[in-house]
Every structure is written in structure tokens, then in C-alpha cells.
Design a protein around this motif. Structure first.
Motif, short mmCIF file in Angstrom:
data_model
loop_
_atom_site.label_atom_id
_atom_site.label_comp_id
_atom_site.label_asym_id
_atom_site.label_seq_id
_atom_site.Cartn_x
_atom_site.Cartn_y
_atom_site.Cartn_z
N SER A 113 0.84 -1.19 0.00
CA SER A 113 0.00 0.00 0.00
C SER A 113 0.88 1.25 0.00
O SER A 113 1.96 1.25 0.57
CB SER A 113 -0.88 0.03 1.26
OG SER A 113 -1.92 -0.88 1.15
N ILE A 125 -4.18 9.25 3.00
CA ILE A 125 -4.77 8.47 1.91
C ILE A 125 -3.97 7.18 1.84
O ILE A 125 -2.75 7.21 1.74
CB ILE A 125 -4.67 9.23 0.58
CG1 ILE A 125 -5.63 10.43 0.59
CG2 ILE A 125 -4.98 8.30 -0.59
CD1 ILE A 125 -5.53 11.29 -0.66
N LYS A 126 -4.66 6.06 1.94
CA LYS A 126 -3.97 4.77 1.84
C LYS A 126 -4.54 4.03 0.65
O LYS A 126 -5.76 3.85 0.56
CB LYS A 126 -4.19 3.96 3.13
CG LYS A 126 -3.51 2.59 3.10
CD LYS A 126 -3.80 1.75 4.36
CE LYS A 126 -3.12 0.39 4.26
NZ LYS A 126 -3.43 -0.49 5.40
N THR A 127 -3.67 3.62 -0.28
CA THR A 127 -4.16 2.79 -1.37
C THR A 127 -4.37 1.38 -0.81
O THR A 127 -3.58 0.92 0.02
CB THR A 127 -3.17 2.76 -2.56
OG1 THR A 127 -1.97 2.12 -2.12
CG2 THR A 127 -2.84 4.15 -3.05
N HIS A 133 -10.93 -3.33 -0.48
CA HIS A 133 -11.97 -2.41 -0.95
C HIS A 133 -13.35 -3.09 -0.94
O HIS A 133 -14.32 -2.58 -0.38
CB HIS A 133 -11.60 -1.93 -2.36
CG HIS A 133 -12.71 -1.29 -3.11
ND1 HIS A 133 -12.91 0.06 -3.12
CD2 HIS A 133 -13.69 -1.83 -3.86
CE1 HIS A 133 -13.98 0.34 -3.85
NE2 HIS A 133 -14.46 -0.80 -4.31
N ARG A 163 -12.07 5.32 -6.06
CA ARG A 163 -11.26 4.61 -7.04
C ARG A 163 -10.89 5.55 -8.18
O ARG A 163 -11.74 6.30 -8.64
CB ARG A 163 -12.06 3.43 -7.61
CG ARG A 163 -11.22 2.49 -8.45
CD ARG A 163 -12.10 1.45 -9.11
NE ARG A 163 -12.55 1.93 -10.41
CZ ARG A 163 -13.36 1.23 -11.20
NH1 ARG A 163 -13.82 0.04 -10.82
NH2 ARG A 163 -13.72 1.72 -12.36
N HIS A 173 -7.56 1.71 -5.83
CA HIS A 173 -8.56 1.89 -4.78
C HIS A 173 -7.90 2.55 -3.58
O HIS A 173 -6.76 2.23 -3.26
CB HIS A 173 -9.12 0.53 -4.34
CG HIS A 173 -9.81 -0.21 -5.43
ND1 HIS A 173 -9.17 -1.14 -6.22
CD2 HIS A 173 -11.08 -0.13 -5.89
CE1 HIS A 173 -10.02 -1.61 -7.11
NE2 HIS A 173 -11.19 -1.02 -6.94
N PHE A 174 -8.61 3.46 -2.93
CA PHE A 174 -8.01 4.08 -1.76
C PHE A 174 -9.05 4.57 -0.75
O PHE A 174 -10.20 4.79 -1.10
CB PHE A 174 -7.07 5.23 -2.16
CG PHE A 174 -7.72 6.36 -2.90
CD1 PHE A 174 -7.97 6.29 -4.26
CD2 PHE A 174 -8.07 7.53 -2.23
CE1 PHE A 174 -8.57 7.34 -4.94
CE2 PHE A 174 -8.65 8.59 -2.89
CZ PHE A 174 -8.91 8.50 -4.25
#
Ligand code: ATP
Ligand code: CA
Ligand code: CA
Length: 435
Positions: A113, A125-127, A133, A163, A173-174
Motif C-alpha cells: 500500500s 490516503i492509503k491505497t 476495498h 477509485r 482503490h483508496f
């Protein structure tokens, strides 16, 4: 890992992705927040709204620098969540305003991530992986209910799920969530605790070159560290943690940790560091003109100044108002959240954290910043396989991939252990001696 990051500007590899994430958030959040508030329906939890951005723009979507597609998931649910967590809409938009620079933390975990801080370090913000998700969407109703019933929850606060898809690119996605650590206070020590001991050791010899690395369970135990909370705060903390873990167990979640950051009031902030890094984060208008290059900098300072932030927020709120009339009573008319301190969670109300307390209830010289993070891992097939293989080699009680029920029990046991005062520990040892 020290909370340092690389500034994301136009020269950064991930600049376009970051710009698109912020632009998408800004447009979709203002779109949802411009409407009259209403109660949630079941459909809101399944909802998704798609927008197509391009250089030309149209009457629904303003023009953007790049072509991309954006999906906003359950926009109304997250609007309500942001309000439950006392975020001011204009303030939120200010922090994530697209023209400002983010700071990228790369991938501190093994998961791959990416972490980005908002320019003021209040949001992360974390992917996330596609499976995380899908899982968050699946549990969103349970999460929402839990947060509503537990205003003091220690679980990660989710403010948005989105997304981004760029032409010929992967889908990213985050989530947007709270940064547990305050922008204006140095964190002198950080621990990521799971209650497991296998592999949970940060090599002590690396500490001299990275003094603020995130330490783990074994480092904690080696230091005979404990959270000083006094009787009342300890009870509040453990009771809330129990409720939160119960939800995670029911939803079959595992692999989460308690993140513990400590600010030592006696040490205060390192003003030297602060002075140096301050300039780096001053907004530069168009986000160009960086002489400094992709330097490392820390989250220690609070920039822009609180006053500047407030002024900008007022301007933005004014703009939001003039574009579309926002009805009276709408949350956008609320004062900035620092004035709503009485509504803050008990764990985040002492300057964003939880003040340490001696056994005799006298305040101690530390502020703790606590929360349960990384709570989107479902005990699915992968973990079951890991459990099987690891279970063959080592003591299955100690490995980290336990089934959710055991994982949670072990987690709680460890947390209750670390909140014992030295007196408690001595007493317990003595009691054992008498048996
Ligand atoms: P892995 O699955 O390998 O553990 P991950 O990519 O899922 O890693 P996390 O465990 O969520 O990452 O976070 C990694 C580190 O990032 C944490 O140990 C912590 O130092 C920092 N971090 C994560 N979430 C937050 C938060 N909400 N506030 C402050 N720091 C955070
Ligand atoms: Ca983790
Ligand atoms: Ca993870």
C-alpha cells in the motif's frame, strides 16, 4: 519508519495519480455536501457514483489537468461518517485541495500500500488492495452502526472510499482516514503492537540511524514499557478496545494493530527541525517552483499556520455558499472543529491525544496517540493457508495469522498487560509467588 515522506510535486512518479485522487475527492465531496442533508437509506451503502474527468470538462464535472475516471463509493454514508467524526466539510476540502502537494510515505508495510499525507498532515490516503476495498463495502453498514453507537471508538476513522482509473492504467482503490498523529507535536516513540511475538521485532541496532522507527511488540516488552493511564482512564481505554475488537472478531478481521505514539511533554518539539522543514510545506500557489527537490521531511510541524488554514477555510466556505445556496442548519455552516472540542472522542481530546495519568490520578508528562489501524484484512483463504504452513513449524499460539476470535483475544490480553502499572505487575508477581 519515521513519519517522513517525499513531497509529491509535478516531478514525482506518482504525481498524476495523486493529483487525480485529490481532484476526484474534491469534486465528489463538494457535490454530495452541496445537497440538503437527509437520513441514510439502505441503498446509500451500495451506492457508487462515477465521474469522467477530462481537460475540457462539462457542466457536471469541471475540467482537470488529466483524463481519468473516478468512482465515489457510498458518498452519503461517508458524508454522515465525516459529520459523526466532527469534520467540517470546508475544512476537509481545504486539506485535500487538489492544487496542493501531498507527501508520500511510499510503502511502510509489507502489503504494498502507498500512504499519502494531506498537505496539513491531518489526513492519510492509503491505497488498498481490491479485496480490502470489496470488504470495506461489505462491512460498511456494520462499521457505520458501530461508529454511531461508539463515539469513542479507537478504530480507524474512514472518511471516504474511492477509485481512480487512468487511461491504460490500473484501478487504484483508496481510503481517506485520520492521521492518528498530530501535525503540531513531535512523536518521540512509535509502536505498532499486535500482541504477537513472532517476527515482531525492530532490529535495535538500526535505531541509532533511524531513532524514530516504528517499534514492535518485542521492543516494547524488552523495554518493560507500559501505558500509564491510572485506574479510570485505563478502564475507559480497555472497555472501548473490547467493544472495538468484538466487532472485528464478528466481522472475521485480523492482522490489525494498536498504533501507539508518545509525545514527551518534557522534550517538547524539536524547534530546529521544525524551523527547517516549515518552508518545505508552505503552499506555493500553483505547486510548482520547487528548488528543494524531493527531500525527506518530517510531519513534526504544523503548516500552514492554523490562522492561515482558518482564513482559507472561510474563503472556501464562502465559495461553496456562493456556488449553490447551502441551507441553514447544514453542517457546512458549522464552526471549525477546534471549537467543538467537547464533542471530541475522549481519546483524542487532549491536544489530539490521550494524556497519560499516574496511578494517583495526577497528570503525567506524556500524551498518547492511540488507535487500531489496518483493520480491513478478512480472515480469508490466504490467511488460512498461512496459518496451516506456519502452524507446522512454530507454536501456533504465537504466530500472527490466528483465526479472528483467537487473534482478538490475544490482542486484548496483550493490551491489558501493557496498561498494567509497575505496581500492578509487582503485585501480580507477588500473588503468583504465594500460590
Ligand atoms: P502490513 O499489511 O504489511 O502491516 P499496511 O500497508 O497494511 O502494512 P498499515 O499496517 O496500515 O500498512 O500501516 C503501516 C504503518 O503506517 C503503521 O505501522 C504506522 O506507522 C503508519 N500508519 C498507518 N495508519 C496510520 C494512521 N492512521 N495514523 C498514523 N500512522 C499510520
Ligand atoms: Ca499492519
Ligand atoms: Ca495490511
Amino acid at each position: 519508519q519515521v513519519l517522513v515522506g517525499t513531497k509529491v510535486d509535478e516531478t514525482h512518479t506518482n504525481w498524476v495519480a495523486a493529483y487525480n485522487m485529490l481532484t476526484g475527492i474534491r469534486v465528489s465531496v463538494s457535490r454530495t455536501n452541496a445537497k440538503l442533508d437527509r437520513p441514510l437509506t439502505d441503498e446509500d451503502f451500495e451506492a457508487k457514483q462515477k465521474s469522467t474527468f477530462d481537460i475540457a470538462g462539462n457542466e457536471l464535472v469541471p475540467s482537470a489537468k488529466y483524463d481519468f475516471k473516478f468512482k465515489d463509493y457510498a458518498p452519503w454514508v461517508f458524508r454522515h461518517l465525516r459529520s459523526l467524526f466532527h469534520l467540517d466539510p470546508a475544512d476537509y476540502l481545504m486539506s485535500l485541495a487538489g492544487k496542493y502537494i501531498l507527501s508520500e510515505l511510499g510503502s511502510p508495510g509489507k502489503s504494498g500500500s502507498f500512504f499519502y499525507f494531506s498537505r496539513d498532515y491531518r489526513y492519510i490516503i492509503k491505497t488498498i488492495h481490491h479485496s480490502e476495498h470489496k470488504f470495506l463495502r461489505k462491512i460498511l453498514k456494520d462499521y457505520y452502526k458501530h461508529v454511531t453507537e461508539n463515539p469513542n471508538t479507537l478504530l480507524s476513522q474512514f472518511f471516504g472510499l474511492h477509485r481512480v482509473k487512468m487511461p491504460y492504467g490500473r484501478k487504484i482503490h483508496f481510503v481517506v482516514m485520520n492521521n492518528l498523529f498530530p501535525p503540531h507535536r513531535d512523536i518521540h516513540q512509535t509502536f505498532d503492537l499486535k500482541g504477537s511475538t513472532i517476527g515482531r521485532d525492530y532490529p535495535e541496532e538500526l535505531l541509532s540511524s533511524n531513532p524514530r522507527a516504528t517499534l514492535k511488540d518485542l521492543n516494547w516488552l524488552r523495554r518493560h514499557q507500559h501505558l500509564e493511564l491510572g485506574i479510570i482512564k485505563k478502564r475507559l481505554f480497555l472497555e472501548q478496545l473490547q467493544k472495538d475488537v468484538k466487532l472485528l472478531q464478528r466481522l472475521k478481521i485480523m492482522d490489525y494493530s494498536l498504533l501507539v505514539g508518545t509525545h514527551d511533554v518534557r522534550r517538547g518539539n524539536d524547534e530546529n527541525l521544525r524551523g527547517k522543514t516549515l518552508q518545505v510545506f508552505e503552499p506555493r500557489g500553483d505547486g510548482k517552483n520547487s528548488q528543494e527537490g524531493p527531500e525527506q521531511h518530517s510531519v513534526l510541524m504544523r503548516t500552514p499556520s492554523k490562522l492561515e488554514h482558518q482564513r482559507k477555510t472561510r474563503e472556501l466556505r464562502q465559495m461553496l455558499k456562493s456556488e449553490r445556496p447551502i441551507p441553514i442548519g447544514e453542517s457546512s455552516n458549522k464552526m471549525p472543529d477546534e471549537l467543538d472540542d467537547n464533542k471530541q472522542s475522549i481519546f483524542y481530546k487532549d491536544d489530539g491525544g490521550f494524556q497519560a495519568t499516574h496511578q494517583d490520578n495526577a497528570p503525567a508528562e506524556e500524551v498518547y496517540y492511540l488507535g487500531v489501524i489496518d483493520c480491513l484484512t478478512h480472515y480469508g483463504m490466504v490467511k488460512k493457508i498461512e496459518h496451516f504452513w506456519k502452524g507446522l513449524s512454530s507454536d501456533s499460539e504465537k504466530i500472527s495469522a490466528l483465526p479472528p476470535q483467537q487473534y482478538g483475544d490475544r490482542f486484548l490480553k496483550f493490551m491489558s498487560g501493557i496498561t498494567m502499572s509497575p505496581e500492578d505487575v509487582a503485585r501480580e508477581a507477588q500473588d503468583r509467588g504465594h500460590d
